[in-house]
Write a protein that holds these residues in place. Structure first.
Motif, PDB file in Angstrom:
ATOM      1  N   ALA A 188       0.829  -1.202   0.000  1.00 27.43           N
ATOM      2  CA  ALA A 188       0.000   0.000   0.000  1.00 27.43           C
ATOM      3  C   ALA A 188       0.865   1.253   0.000  1.00 27.43           C
ATOM      4  O   ALA A 188       0.559   2.226  -0.681  1.00 27.43           O
ATOM      5  CB  ALA A 188      -0.922  -0.011   1.217  1.00 27.43           C
ATOM      6  N   THR A 233     -13.523   3.895 -12.740  1.00 27.51           N
ATOM      7  CA  THR A 233     -13.320   2.853 -11.743  1.00 27.51           C
ATOM      8  C   THR A 233     -12.053   3.083 -10.950  1.00 27.51           C
ATOM      9  O   THR A 233     -12.033   2.891  -9.737  1.00 27.51           O
ATOM     10  CB  THR A 233     -13.204   1.473 -12.426  1.00 27.51           C
ATOM     11  OG1 THR A 233     -13.584   1.611 -13.775  1.00 27.51           O
ATOM     12  CG2 THR A 233     -14.045   0.467 -11.713  1.00 27.51           C
ATOM     13  N   ASP A 244     -12.684   5.504  -8.358  1.00 24.26           N
ATOM     14  CA  ASP A 244     -13.550   4.901  -7.345  1.00 24.26           C
ATOM     15  C   ASP A 244     -12.744   4.030  -6.407  1.00 24.26           C
ATOM     16  O   ASP A 244     -12.865   4.121  -5.196  1.00 24.26           O
ATOM     17  CB  ASP A 244     -14.631   4.034  -8.006  1.00 24.26           C
ATOM     18  CG  ASP A 244     -15.804   4.870  -8.473  1.00 24.26           C
ATOM     19  OD1 ASP A 244     -15.746   6.088  -8.250  1.00 24.26           O
ATOM     20  OD2 ASP A 244     -16.740   4.303  -9.046  1.00 24.26           O
ATOM     21  N   GLU A 301     -10.610   6.023  -4.153  1.00 22.93           N
ATOM     22  CA  GLU A 301     -11.407   6.645  -3.108  1.00 22.93           C
ATOM     23  C   GLU A 301     -11.746   5.645  -2.020  1.00 22.93           C
ATOM     24  O   GLU A 301     -11.620   5.919  -0.839  1.00 22.93           O
ATOM     25  CB  GLU A 301     -12.699   7.213  -3.708  1.00 22.93           C
ATOM     26  CG  GLU A 301     -12.540   8.628  -4.214  1.00 22.93           C
ATOM     27  CD  GLU A 301     -13.741   9.070  -5.018  1.00 22.93           C
ATOM     28  OE1 GLU A 301     -14.537   8.212  -5.430  1.00 22.93           O
ATOM     29  OE2 GLU A 301     -13.869  10.277  -5.234  1.00 22.93           O
ATOM     30  N   LEU A 302     -12.185   4.480  -2.468  1.00 26.07           N
ATOM     31  CA  LEU A 302     -12.543   3.430  -1.520  1.00 26.07           C
ATOM     32  C   LEU A 302     -11.357   3.107  -0.638  1.00 26.07           C
ATOM     33  O   LEU A 302     -11.461   3.042   0.577  1.00 26.07           O
ATOM     34  CB  LEU A 302     -12.995   2.182  -2.283  1.00 26.07           C
ATOM     35  CG  LEU A 302     -13.211   0.934  -1.430  1.00 26.07           C
ATOM     36  CD1 LEU A 302     -14.394   1.123  -0.519  1.00 26.07           C
ATOM     37  CD2 LEU A 302     -13.421  -0.284  -2.312  1.00 26.07           C
ATOM     38  N   GLN A 303     -10.216   2.954  -1.273  1.00 27.15           N
ATOM     39  CA  GLN A 303      -9.035   2.572  -0.536  1.00 27.15           C
ATOM     40  C   GLN A 303      -8.645   3.668   0.452  1.00 27.15           C
ATOM     41  O   GLN A 303      -8.301   3.392   1.594  1.00 27.15           O
ATOM     42  CB  GLN A 303      -7.895   2.311  -1.513  1.00 27.15           C
ATOM     43  CG  GLN A 303      -6.813   1.467  -0.913  1.00 27.15           C
ATOM     44  CD  GLN A 303      -5.901   0.940  -1.986  1.00 27.15           C
ATOM     45  OE1 GLN A 303      -6.240   0.950  -3.159  1.00 27.15           O
ATOM     46  NE2 GLN A 303      -4.741   0.496  -1.593  1.00 27.15           N
ATOM     47  N   LEU A 359     -10.549   5.789   1.834  1.00 24.22           N
ATOM     48  CA  LEU A 359     -11.525   5.782   2.919  1.00 24.22           C
ATOM     49  C   LEU A 359     -11.207   4.675   3.912  1.00 24.22           C
ATOM     50  O   LEU A 359     -11.203   4.874   5.120  1.00 24.22           O
ATOM     51  CB  LEU A 359     -12.911   5.562   2.326  1.00 24.22           C
ATOM     52  CG  LEU A 359     -14.073   5.930   3.216  1.00 24.22           C
ATOM     53  CD1 LEU A 359     -14.161   7.443   3.310  1.00 24.22           C
ATOM     54  CD2 LEU A 359     -15.359   5.382   2.656  1.00 24.22           C
ATOM     55  N   LEU A 360     -10.913   3.507   3.371  1.00 27.88           N
ATOM     56  CA  LEU A 360     -10.639   2.369   4.239  1.00 27.88           C
ATOM     57  C   LEU A 360      -9.387   2.608   5.057  1.00 27.88           C
ATOM     58  O   LEU A 360      -9.342   2.314   6.242  1.00 27.88           O
ATOM     59  CB  LEU A 360     -10.469   1.102   3.394  1.00 27.88           C
ATOM     60  CG  LEU A 360     -11.716   0.611   2.669  1.00 27.88           C
ATOM     61  CD1 LEU A 360     -11.354  -0.527   1.736  1.00 27.88           C
ATOM     62  CD2 LEU A 360     -12.765   0.163   3.654  1.00 27.88           C
ATOM     63  N   LEU A 361      -8.377   3.164   4.414  1.00 28.53           N
ATOM     64  CA  LEU A 361      -7.111   3.351   5.110  1.00 28.53           C
ATOM     65  C   LEU A 361      -7.219   4.421   6.180  1.00 28.53           C
ATOM     66  O   LEU A 361      -6.660   4.308   7.245  1.00 28.53           O
ATOM     67  CB  LEU A 361      -6.019   3.751   4.112  1.00 28.53           C
ATOM     68  CG  LEU A 361      -5.421   2.609   3.312  1.00 28.53           C
ATOM     69  CD1 LEU A 361      -4.413   3.166   2.321  1.00 28.53           C
ATOM     70  CD2 LEU A 361      -4.756   1.595   4.229  1.00 28.53           C
ATOM     71  N   CYS A 412     -23.045   4.677   7.110  1.00 26.05           N
ATOM     72  CA  CYS A 412     -22.122   4.228   6.072  1.00 26.05           C
ATOM     73  C   CYS A 412     -20.666   4.376   6.514  1.00 26.05           C
ATOM     74  O   CYS A 412     -19.915   3.403   6.532  1.00 26.05           O
ATOM     75  CB  CYS A 412     -22.367   5.024   4.795  1.00 26.05           C
ATOM     76  SG  CYS A 412     -21.107   4.818   3.552  1.00 26.05           S
ATOM     77  N   ASN A 463     -19.689   2.258   9.726  1.00 26.02           N
ATOM     78  CA  ASN A 463     -19.600   0.840   9.423  1.00 26.02           C
ATOM     79  C   ASN A 463     -18.398   0.538   8.545  1.00 26.02           C
ATOM     80  O   ASN A 463     -17.743  -0.479   8.707  1.00 26.02           O
ATOM     81  CB  ASN A 463     -20.871   0.351   8.734  1.00 26.02           C
ATOM     82  CG  ASN A 463     -21.850  -0.242   9.724  1.00 26.02           C
ATOM     83  OD1 ASN A 463     -21.441  -0.828  10.728  1.00 26.02           O
ATOM     84  ND2 ASN A 463     -23.119  -0.062   9.472  1.00 26.02           N
ATOM     85  N   ARG A 464     -18.099   1.433   7.643  1.00 25.81           N
ATOM     86  CA  ARG A 464     -16.928   1.258   6.795  1.00 25.81           C
ATOM     87  C   ARG A 464     -15.675   1.158   7.647  1.00 25.81           C
ATOM     88  O   ARG A 464     -14.830   0.303   7.445  1.00 25.81           O
ATOM     89  CB  ARG A 464     -16.782   2.458   5.873  1.00 25.81           C
ATOM     90  CG  ARG A 464     -17.081   2.214   4.459  1.00 25.81           C
ATOM     91  CD  ARG A 464     -16.381   1.030   3.925  1.00 25.81           C
ATOM     92  NE  ARG A 464     -16.939   0.701   2.613  1.00 25.81           N
ATOM     93  CZ  ARG A 464     -16.939  -0.497   2.085  1.00 25.81           C
ATOM     94  NH1 ARG A 464     -16.439  -1.511   2.749  1.00 25.81           N
ATOM     95  NH2 ARG A 464     -17.445  -0.708   0.912  1.00 25.81           N
ATOM     96  N   GLY A 520     -14.952  -2.061   9.409  1.00 23.51           N
ATOM     97  CA  GLY A 520     -14.578  -3.233   8.625  1.00 23.51           C
ATOM     98  C   GLY A 520     -15.712  -4.217   8.528  1.00 23.51           C
ATOM     99  O   GLY A 520     -16.820  -3.850   8.160  1.00 23.51           O
TER     100      GLY A 520
END
Lengths: 229, 453
Positions: free
Chosen positions: B232, B254, B257, B260-262, B264-266, B325, B328-329, B332
């Motif tokens: 990462a 994509t 996207d 962005e997702l990553q 957010l998760l990190l 959202c 919960n994200r 995990g």
């Protein structure tokens, strides 16, 4: 890395219960998913979810749906087409087939969290609204546009200048009409078109007109009629 | 209390844990994971069978058992590595709510060996016992920290492109920081390639072994995390490099996207999500605390970097859907249901966590920062009105100044009006709000009358 990714996705689908039962493993598993960009929310729909709508499947879907709405909000102001939304969710959930029906069920599941996230039927298309009027800044944007053009706007102008879909413009204008902030003139000066007026901006609009005239650009008729003295 | 030559297991096991000033919560080490929390738990001296510390909160982590009591601001802890066995009383005629912890030592007759005990008078014993036993099996404290595998950035390329296509890495990249014993085999381009080949092989092996089944993953988890986290970092530095070059807009879609997702998760990982199993009767309270910490940005990377909190970034107000959202994200795989979120939100104000649940007449529910409380907003609006050039406010003015929506601005104005701070002036041009001067005039008039009489 591709092997890792595939294995992780597989695990997220198959072993969710076991992973959740063990806090240490869960923490590590989530770290893995985060690092590699795997969405850990990938439960199978399963028998019970299909039958009774129980289990985490629809909650997971709801998280992903709201997330997509959040990401696209800066572009669409919280209005997204149901079919577009379904496609984007499908992209996230690689294996499961997600139908618009699933999306609707998931949205209903989080209904408990209050109004403001809902389905809106507009002609043949269904839209998903994720920004309630209480938190929307669209009205401010419209007022800004009106301020710049002699305190009136038309739907067409707004669609063109703000690059919004017409539904979004109309939703915002409707609320302002209800609140008494906007007046509708169904017979605009330039022919039969709907012009929305904002009386609260008149004074400022006038000043604008005067300035315009000062610089030789010429004011509009409406402005001239109301110019003082 | 902790005498050096004591043989009392109670004193051998429990040690004082100094709490950081201003905190009621014992700090955890980097790889420690919270597993279970129960309240109204007492610590019992196994020899005398007397309760030594009464009614505290016991926190079981992957490494330790921590007992703390907020009213006494006192905490004790004992490391799980010192526990040989955990079980309940063997005496079936004397039911007990206690868990017996037997310490490591010479093997003796089990039943006569001294133990230290934990009493769960208000339930939770069996869950605790189950969790302790599983932790004693896992022995997480013995696992090495994530190994810095000898991975070159090239070896962990996602698309498996050849090393030659990766010239952009600076000399500071990991391949140089690992310094193997020098041999001619490692020299030159051939050497580097060989090294990368070895690293890639090691990684493939790890992927196959770790993901064989759940047990295997448990054993190798930390190693895998190490590899992935390194990946990462490399990816992030690569992204940055591309960003500086201007980035390719065409990729968009994509790729963006995913990024962005990553991101957010990190950014928002909650490593110890409170769950119903872990917190028992404390569940909604603990959930509310975790939620408040999350929204205030305290426990997230964003907060640590000194950025604005999640809630204030969004105008001090977030719909419950958005909270559902993002929270919960961050948790995990340990999702919470809308019902639990609602319960936790209702507890926010009670626990004085600086935010609260607010329901609009339209049915919209939001979590709002307390500086949006009615009194404060009223006072702010009045100050705002007095500062305006013409002395009055419209909903639009309020919306621009407080950076809220017009609907909300209207509601704020209505509240301030109800409080008697502002007065409404309705005209064709719309509704203007002026500071309410009537009370002052009335008072003045009253004084005048008094003076005259």
């Amino acid at each position: 890395m591709a092997t890792f990714k595939e294995s992780l996705e597989d695990f997220a689908r198959k072993h969710k219960k076991d992973i959740n039962a063990n806090p240490v493993l869960r923490a590590e598993f989530n770290k893995m998913c985060a690092g590699i960009g795997v969405d850990p929310l990938a439960s199978n729909k399963g028998f019970w979810a299909q039958l009774l709508g129980v289990g985490d499947f629809y909650y997971e879907l709801a998280v992903q749906i709201i997330e997509i709405c959040l990401f696209t909000r800066s572009l669409n102001g919280g209005l997204i087409c149901l079919s577009d939304l379904t496609q984007r969710v499908q992209k996230r959930r690689k294996v499961d087939k997600i139908s618009t029906e699933d999306i609707k069920i998931a949205i209903n599941k989080v209904h408990l969290l209050g109004a403001g996230f809902s389905l809106l039927q507009s002609g043949k298309t269904t839209l998903v609204v994720s920004v309630p009027t209480e938190l929307s800044s669209d009205h401010a944007a419209i007022l800004q546009m009106a301020q710049a053009s002699d305190s009136h706007v038309t739907v067409g102008e707004l669609v063109q200048k703000l690059q919004w879909v017409e539904k979004r413009v109309r939703l915002a204008l409707d609320l302002m009409m209800q609140a008494g902030m906007a007046w509708l003139d169904a017979q605009g000066a330039d022919g039969p078109r709907e012009v929305y007026w904002f009386p609260s901006l008149w004074e400022e609009g006038l000043c604008q007109t005067q300035r315009d005239r000062g610089t030789g650009q010429g004011g509009r008729e409406e402005g001239d009629n109301r110019s003082p003295g | 209390m902790a005498a050096l030559h004591t043989t009392n297991p109670f004193e051998l096991f429990w040690q004082d844990l100094p709490l950081p000033p201003g905190s009621t919560r014992p700090p955890l080490s980097e790889f420690e994971v919270e597993c279970l929390m129960r309240d109204r738990v007492s610590l019992v001296d196994g020899r005398s069978n007397r309760i030594v510390h009464r009614d505290g909160i016991v926190l079981l982590t992957s490494h330790r058992i921590i007992w703390h009591c907020q009213s006494q601001s006192r905490a004790l802890h004992g490391h799980l590595s010192r526990v040989a066995e955990a079980r309940t009383s063997r005496n079936i005629f004397k039911p007990s709510t206690r868990v017996h912890l037997y310490l490591q030592g010479k093997v003796q007759d089990l039943d006569n060996r001294p133990a230290t005990k934990i009493e769960f008078a208000h339930g939770g014993r069996d869950e605790f016992l189950k969790q302790v036993r599983s932790l004693l099996m896992m022995r997480d404290w013995e696992k090495p920290p994530p190994v810095k595998l000898r991975l070159s950035p090239c070896a962990i390329e996602a698309d498996g492109s050849t090393p030659a296509s990766m010239p952009s890495f600076s000399p500071a990249s990991p391949v140089q920081t690992v310094e193997p014993v020098f041999t001619t085999r490692l020299a030159g381009v051939g050497g580097i390639l060989r090294q990368q080949e070895t690293a890639r092989a090691a990684q493939d092996r790890l992927a196959t072994e770790a993901f064989a089944d759940l047990e295997a993953l448990m054993g190798k988890a930390r190693e895998v995390v190490g590899v992935i986290e390194r990946y990462a970092t490399v990816l992030a530095s690569k992204d940055k490099g591309e960003g500086e070059k201007g980035g390719s807009e065409a990729e968009g879609g994509t790729a963006r996207d995913d990024a962005e997702l990553q991101g957010l998760l990190l950014n928002m990982g909650i490593s110890n999500p409170v769950t119903r199993v872990s917190a028992g009767s404390l569940y909604h309270q603990e959930l509310a605390r975790q939620l408040a910490r999350f929204l205030a940005g305290g426990s997230t990377a964003a907060g640590a970097l000194g950025r604005r909190s999640l809630l204030s970034e969004r105008g001090g107000m977030m719909t419950l859907h958005d909270v559902f959202c993002l929270f919960n994200r961050a948790r995990g795989t340990a999702l919470i249901s809308p019902e639990d979120l609602l319960d936790a939100c209702e507890t926010l104000e009670l626990l004085q966590l600086g935010m609260r649940l607010r329901r609009f007449p339209s049915g919209v529910s939001v979590v709002e920062a307390m500086d949006f409380s009615e009194e404060r907003v009223g006072a702010r609006l009045r100050a705002l009105a007095e500062a305006e050039a013409d002395g009055s406010l419209t909903a639009l003015d309020v919306a621009t100044h407080l950076r809220v929506s017009i609907a909300l601005a209207q509601e704020f104005l209505g509240t301030a009006e109800a409080q008697g701070l502002l007065c409404r002036d309705q005209s064709v041009q719309g509704t203007l709000f002026w500071p309410n001067r009537f009370p002052a005039w009335v008072a003045q008039a009253g004084e005048g009358n008094n003076g005259a009489s």
